[in-house]
Design an enzyme around this catalytic site. Structure first.
Site, PDB file in Angstrom:
ATOM      1  N   ASP A 203      18.399 -12.809  16.723  1.00 36.34           N
ATOM      2  CA  ASP A 203      18.428 -14.258  16.528  1.00 36.34           C
ATOM      3  C   ASP A 203      17.589 -14.592  15.298  1.00 36.34           C
ATOM      4  OD1 ASP A 203      15.884 -13.899  17.516  1.00 36.34           O
ATOM      5  OD2 ASP A 203      15.929 -15.628  18.848  1.00 36.34           O
TER       6      ASP A 203
ATOM      7  N   ASP B  66      13.154 -12.234  17.698  1.00 35.63           N
ATOM      8  CA  ASP B  66      12.393 -11.894  18.907  1.00 35.63           C
ATOM      9  C   ASP B  66      13.308 -11.615  20.090  1.00 35.63           C
ATOM     10  OD1 ASP B  66      13.212 -14.481  19.532  1.00 35.63           O
ATOM     11  OD2 ASP B  66      11.250 -15.111  20.308  1.00 35.63           O
TER      12      ASP B  66
ATOM     13  N   SER C  83      13.567 -20.369  16.293  1.00 33.66           N
ATOM     14  CA  SER C  83      14.227 -19.262  16.981  1.00 33.66           C
ATOM     15  C   SER C  83      15.747 -19.301  16.813  1.00 33.66           C
ATOM     16  CB  SER C  83      13.826 -19.282  18.459  1.00 33.66           C
ATOM     17  OG  SER C  83      14.189 -18.095  19.102  1.00 33.66           O
TER      18      SER C  83
ATOM     19  N   ASP D 234      14.610 -15.590  14.557  1.00 34.90           N
ATOM     20  CA  ASP D 234      13.258 -15.058  14.318  1.00 34.90           C
ATOM     21  C   ASP D 234      13.094 -13.642  14.850  1.00 34.90           C
ATOM     22  OD1 ASP D 234      13.275 -15.784  17.009  1.00 34.90           O
ATOM     23  OD2 ASP D 234      11.189 -16.439  17.014  1.00 34.90           O
TER      24      ASP D 234
END
EC number: 5.4.2.10
Length: 446
Positions: A242, A246, A99, A244
């Site tokens: 960010d 999400d 992440s 990833d």
């Protein structure tokens, strides 16, 4: 050793998260999913970290060794993995990502066949299998029963269609200038594509991943570049993802970051006004600002709180029959369109709000006054049980007696203690924060 944290398995690649551990985790998860298998297929995606190659190959080895067929789709956002897992009718989906962390770390997140993150009870079952050598050994197959793997490179189109379907058909971005910071992460291709296909003029930052520059002074946690670029290019909005994709951080037309709780309040009220908000309220976490409570109450809406983590937010959403929730950090879940936090879906709803209300972001996205709030992350050598720290109960009681709301918790992914204080009196809050930091530095790092 405990495998699962607040968001899957995460740690430094090559030390904690080795190829051996990744393969064994994949085998353990595969054994669990095999017991409920429908299609004997598992989807695997990743972000742009160099270590993703090592971990992906280890996961594929582990899954095929126990007879699973694997579909590899390369770098894709975490919410895309959730969507495509269900869309392609796989038994499960696996996302390789840490992440917002720097490139040295990596992680493994699991989704079930419906695209939902696994509940803690299932993670515990997988951990039990992981540590059971006999079960792992017995599950391995031979000859024609060994699984196969194939790479599919064109599934990005399915996710782009899903994103575009979340945006109202009666709107267009043709008059919008948007700065997008892709964090050199998993959203570097899909982010610019979907915004441009909806008509926007897009200035893209940090969309050249090299395996090491993910989240490096860019993206949702480092907004200097996107803020400056919004002003430089006179953009209507800035969007920072960010690693990833999400989570999302929104920047208004003046180059100022919009607080995550303000964003939740604005979107929740917008959905309520349009009649699309279900359950009579929204879900946020224990870290949300008390100003959000006041705003929701004024709107005749309820605010439900969950533990930290978008998985916990979603659990409360399901329990209360609510379709909107999120975290102050930028994880926003709109369950009509996504099964997990989705930075691009959230950004598109913000753009819809601006177009429908004909307002600038600086006005539309700050609908209430925030209570003064401060969050400090303290690096710790060991994570002592908080209830066993001498003098802590007395400290917290003093805060309560002086009208200072507090939340003290360890990070689920890093060796850090998070201390959050909130009070209508900012001066009082800052004084108490200095005391709390000094107290914990002595208690946990002596």
């Amino acid at each position: 050793m405990k495998l699962f944290g607040t968001d899957g398995v995460r740690g430094e690649a090559g030390t904690f998260l080795t190829a051996e551990l990744a393969m064994r985790v994949a085998m353990a998860a595969g054994i669990y999913f095999k017991a409920h298998s429908i299609t004997n297929k598992i989807l695997v995606g990743k972000d742009t970290r160099r270590s993703g190659y090592m971990i992906e190959n280890a996961i594929v080895s582990g899954l095929t060794a126990i007879g699973y067929d694997v579909i590899q789709i390369g770098p894709m956002p975490t919410p895309a993995i959730a969507f495509i897992t269900e869309n392609m009718r796989c038994d499960a989906g696996i996302m390789i990502s840490a992440s917002h962390n720097s490139f040295e770390d990596n992680g493994i997140k699991f989704f079930d066949g419906r695209g939902d993150k696994l509940p803690h009870s299932v993670e515990e079952e997988i951990e039990k299998i992981f540590f059971d050598k006999d079960t792992i050994l017995e599950a391995q197959t031979q000859g024609k029963y060994i699984g196969k793997a194939k790479r599919i490179d064109d599934v990005i189109g399915r996710y782009i269609v899903q994103l575009k379907n979340s945006f109202p058909r009666d709107l267009s971005l043709k008059d919008m200038r948007i700065v997008l910071d892709a964090a050199n992460g998993a959203g570097y291709m899909v982010g610019p594509t979907v915004l441009e296909e909806l008509g926007a003029e897009v200035i893209v930052l940090h969309n050249k991943p090299d395996g090491f520059n993910i989240n490096d002074s860019c993206g949702a946690l480092h907004t200097k570049d996107v803020c400056e670029s919004v002003v430089k290019y006179r953009a209507d909005l800035g969007i920072a993802l960010d690693g990833d994709a999400d989570r999302v951080v929104i920047v208004d037309e003046n180059g100022v970051v919009v607080d995550g709780d303000q964003l939740l309040g604005a979107l929740g009220a917008f959905m309520s006004d349009r009649g699309t908000l279900k359950g009579g309220g929204i879900v946020s976490t224990v870290m949300s600002n008390r100003g959000l409570d006041d705003f929701m109450s004024d709107k005749g809406l309820k605010l439900f709180r969950s533990d930290v983590g978008d998985k916990n937010v979603l659990e409360v959403m399901k329990k209360e029959g609510i379709n909107f929730g999120g975290e102050q950090s930028g994880h926003v879940i709109i369950s009509d369109f996504a099964k997990t936090g989705d930075g691009l879906v959230s950004a598109l709803q913000v753009l819809a709000l601006l177009l429908k209300t004909s307002q600038k972001a600086s006005k539309a996205l700050r609908p209430f006054a925030l209570y003064p709030q401060k969050l400090v992350n303290i690096k710790v050598k060991t994570k002592k049980v908080l209830s066993e720290i001498d003098g802590l109960d007395e400290k917290l009681k003093e805060l309560d007696e002086n009208g200072v709301h507090h939340l003290v918790r360890y990070s689920g992914t890093e060796n850090k203690l998070r201390v959050l204080l909130e009070c209508k009196d900012a001066k009082k809050m800052n004084l108490y924060m200095d005391e709390m930091v000094e107290f914990f530095q002595k208690a946990l790092n002596a």
